[in-house]
Design a protein around this motif. Structure first.
Motif, short mmCIF file in Angstrom:
data_model
loop_
_atom_site.label_atom_id
_atom_site.label_comp_id
_atom_site.label_asym_id
_atom_site.label_seq_id
_atom_site.Cartn_x
_atom_site.Cartn_y
_atom_site.Cartn_z
N GLN A 260 0.88 -1.23 0.01
CA GLN A 260 0.02 0.07 -0.16
C GLN A 260 0.83 1.21 0.01
OE1 GLN A 260 -3.44 0.34 -0.24
NE2 GLN A 260 -2.84 2.53 -0.46
N ARG A 261 1.89 1.23 0.67
CA ARG A 261 2.74 2.40 0.88
C ARG A 261 3.61 2.76 -0.25
NH1 ARG A 261 8.32 3.17 2.38
NH2 ARG A 261 8.40 5.63 2.58
N LEU A 262 4.14 1.56 -1.03
CA LEU A 262 5.10 1.63 -1.92
C LEU A 262 4.47 1.77 -3.51
CD1 LEU A 262 7.79 -0.87 -0.64
CD2 LEU A 262 7.76 1.61 -0.36
N PHE A 263 3.47 1.01 -3.35
CA PHE A 263 2.91 0.60 -4.73
C PHE A 263 1.65 1.11 -5.11
CE2 PHE A 263 6.31 -2.61 -3.88
CZ PHE A 263 7.33 -1.82 -4.55
N GLY A 264 0.84 1.54 -4.05
CA GLY A 264 -0.33 1.48 -3.97
C GLY A 264 -1.50 0.40 -4.00
N LEU A 265 -0.99 -0.71 -3.58
CA LEU A 265 -1.66 -1.85 -3.71
C LEU A 265 -2.26 -2.42 -2.38
CD1 LEU A 265 0.99 -3.76 -6.12
CD2 LEU A 265 -1.06 -2.57 -6.62
N ALA A 266 -3.33 -3.10 -2.26
CA ALA A 266 -3.92 -3.50 -0.82
C ALA A 266 -2.90 -4.57 -0.83
CB ALA A 266 -5.12 -4.06 -1.26
N ASN A 267 -2.84 -4.63 0.75
CA ASN A 267 -1.87 -5.43 1.43
C ASN A 267 -2.79 -6.93 1.70
OD1 ASN A 267 0.41 -3.93 1.76
ND2 ASN A 267 -0.22 -3.02 3.50
N ALA A 268 -2.04 -8.00 1.37
CA ALA A 268 -2.81 -9.33 1.63
C ALA A 268 -2.88 -9.63 2.92
CB ALA A 268 -1.97 -10.44 1.08
N ARG A 269 -1.80 -9.14 3.95
CA ARG A 269 -1.89 -9.23 5.37
C ARG A 269 -1.84 -7.91 6.08
NH1 ARG A 269 -0.62 -14.97 6.58
NH2 ARG A 269 -0.08 -14.43 8.62
N PRO A 270 -2.53 -7.74 7.15
CA PRO A 270 -2.03 -6.57 7.90
C PRO A 270 -0.64 -6.74 8.65
CG PRO A 270 -3.57 -7.81 9.00
CD PRO A 270 -3.28 -8.74 7.87
N TYR A 271 -0.33 -5.79 9.56
CA TYR A 271 0.67 -5.64 10.28
C TYR A 271 2.00 -6.02 9.55
CZ TYR A 271 -3.21 -6.38 13.33
OH TYR A 271 -4.60 -6.29 13.93
N VAL A 272 2.38 -5.36 8.37
CA VAL A 272 3.38 -5.42 7.24
C VAL A 272 4.77 -5.09 8.12
CG1 VAL A 272 1.96 -5.50 5.35
CG2 VAL A 272 2.63 -3.15 6.39
N LYS A 273 5.75 -5.00 7.23
CA LYS A 273 7.30 -5.08 7.90
C LYS A 273 7.43 -3.82 8.52
CE LYS A 273 11.82 -5.10 5.99
NZ LYS A 273 12.99 -5.11 5.06
N ASP A 274 6.68 -2.37 8.02
CA ASP A 274 7.22 -1.23 8.73
C ASP A 274 6.00 -0.87 9.94
OD1 ASP A 274 4.73 -0.61 7.18
OD2 ASP A 274 5.74 0.62 5.86
N SER A 275 5.53 -2.01 10.25
CA SER A 275 4.33 -1.72 11.39
C SER A 275 4.99 -1.35 12.71
CB SER A 275 3.52 -2.69 11.02
OG SER A 275 2.79 -3.22 10.36
N ILE A 276 6.12 -1.62 13.08
CA ILE A 276 6.73 -1.50 14.27
C ILE A 276 7.26 0.12 14.12
CG2 ILE A 276 8.64 -1.84 15.82
CD1 ILE A 276 8.10 -4.80 15.47
N ASN A 277 7.74 0.51 13.18
CA ASN A 277 8.19 1.85 12.73
C ASN A 277 7.01 2.62 12.84
OD1 ASN A 277 10.03 3.83 11.39
ND2 ASN A 277 7.85 4.06 10.43
N ASP A 278 5.77 2.46 12.49
CA ASP A 278 4.60 3.27 12.53
C ASP A 278 4.09 3.29 14.09
OD1 ASP A 278 4.78 3.67 9.70
OD2 ASP A 278 3.18 2.36 9.11
N TYR A 279 4.21 2.33 14.71
CA TYR A 279 3.72 2.27 16.05
C TYR A 279 4.72 3.24 16.94
CZ TYR A 279 2.40 0.33 20.87
OH TYR A 279 2.20 0.26 22.02
#
Length: 294
Positions: A260-279
């Motif tokens: 979603q962030r990089l390519f504007g595509l829906a993520n197949a699963r939540p809590y992706v690689k940068d989730s801890i950064n965002d938290y």
């Protein structure tokens, strides 16, 4: 015969796998030919630093003061945040060949201080500014200079003025081939108290996206009273545990690309690689998995 000599002999005789874990984790996986699938071999542009926190690697991983096993399956490294940076400090930053006036160049200060031949003991020092890390300034000023000018270094930005930085020392000591103590010591070199968040990070390299292998798991493994526990399960590594002194907050996410962030595509699963950064940085409490698994 010294204890290290005995360990070396056991490793050579294959009676004890003392070299299974070591400093094999790359300092930088982004912007390398290892991750380049561009049509014209433009590795620096195909996988830039800005993608690294959000995009799953295929052929390796990276981190600060990190270790991994000899097949690069399970990784442990240190992330940091000074309360001012726009992103977590999870990996080394540098300039690509087109950004640096003298070509590709890391813009960090870090030192490998010690390691025995079997990596039974390792020591690493990273110097982390208390001011906001000057990512944009380093890129802009080095691009402005021609090849006859000196390079513009991190210390030239003023990031270390008045000694406002942390010395962060990471040590590893093995009691057995698969029993490793990790100690992180942070020292404030500045004249005043300053914020520093330390986030030792454990994760599996993403192989499942590429080869369809079973997805390994990490989950909260209970509390022993003196330690919080993270339990890992992997098809070839088996069960592994990380014991964390005290009662730290445990954060869980997946090592999957944030499309979603990089390519504007829906993520197949939540809590992706940068989730801890965002938290941590953005304060998004919904960014990490409340089920404490990943």
């Amino acid at each position: 015969m010294t204890r290290e000599a005995l360990r070396l002999q056991e490793a050579q005789d294959r009676t004890a796998h003392w070299r299974r874990w070591g400093p094999y984790l790359a300092e930088r996986q982004w912007g390398t030919v290892r991750e380049d699938y561009s049509p014209y071999g433009t590795a620096w542009e195909f996988f830039p630093h800005d993608h690294a926190r959000s995009r799953a690697y295929r052929w390796g991983e990276d981190g600060i003061a990190g270790i991994t096993d000899n097949h690069g399956r399970l990784c442990l490294a240190l992330a940091l945040w000074n309360g001012r940076d726009p992103i977590l400090k999870e990996r080394l930053f540098g300039l690509t060949g087109s950004e640096g006036n003298h070509g590709e160049d890391v813009k960090e200060y870090y030192f490998y201080l010690d390691s025995t031949p079997t990596h039974s003991y390792m020591k690493y020092l990273y110097k982390y500014p208390q001011a906001e890390f000057p990512y944009g300034t380093l890129v802009a000023e080095n691009r402005r200079r021609d090849r006859h000018a000196p390079e513009f270094e991190l210390i030239d930005t003023g990031a270390f003025d008045e000694d406002r930085y942390f010395d962060v020392v990471v040590e590893y000591a093995k009691a057995a081939p698969d029993d490793i103590l990790v100690r992180v010591t942070a020292t404030n070199r500045g004249p005043e108290a300053a914020e520093l968040q330390l986030l030792p990070t454990l994760w599996y390299r993403n192989t499942w996206t590429w080869d369809g292998s079973d997805r390994p798991t990490l989950s909260a493994g209970g509390d022993t009273g003196a330690h919080a526990v993270i339990a890992g399960a992997h098809a070839s590594l088996g069960a592994r545990w990380l014991y964390c002194e005290g009662a730290p907050e445990l954060l869980f996410a997946e090592n999957d690309t944030n499309g979603q962030r990089l390519f504007g595509l829906a993520n197949a699963r939540p809590y992706v690689k940068d989730s801890i950064n965002d938290y941590v940085v953005a304060g998004r409490t919904d960014a990490v998995n409340p089920e404490q698994s990943g």
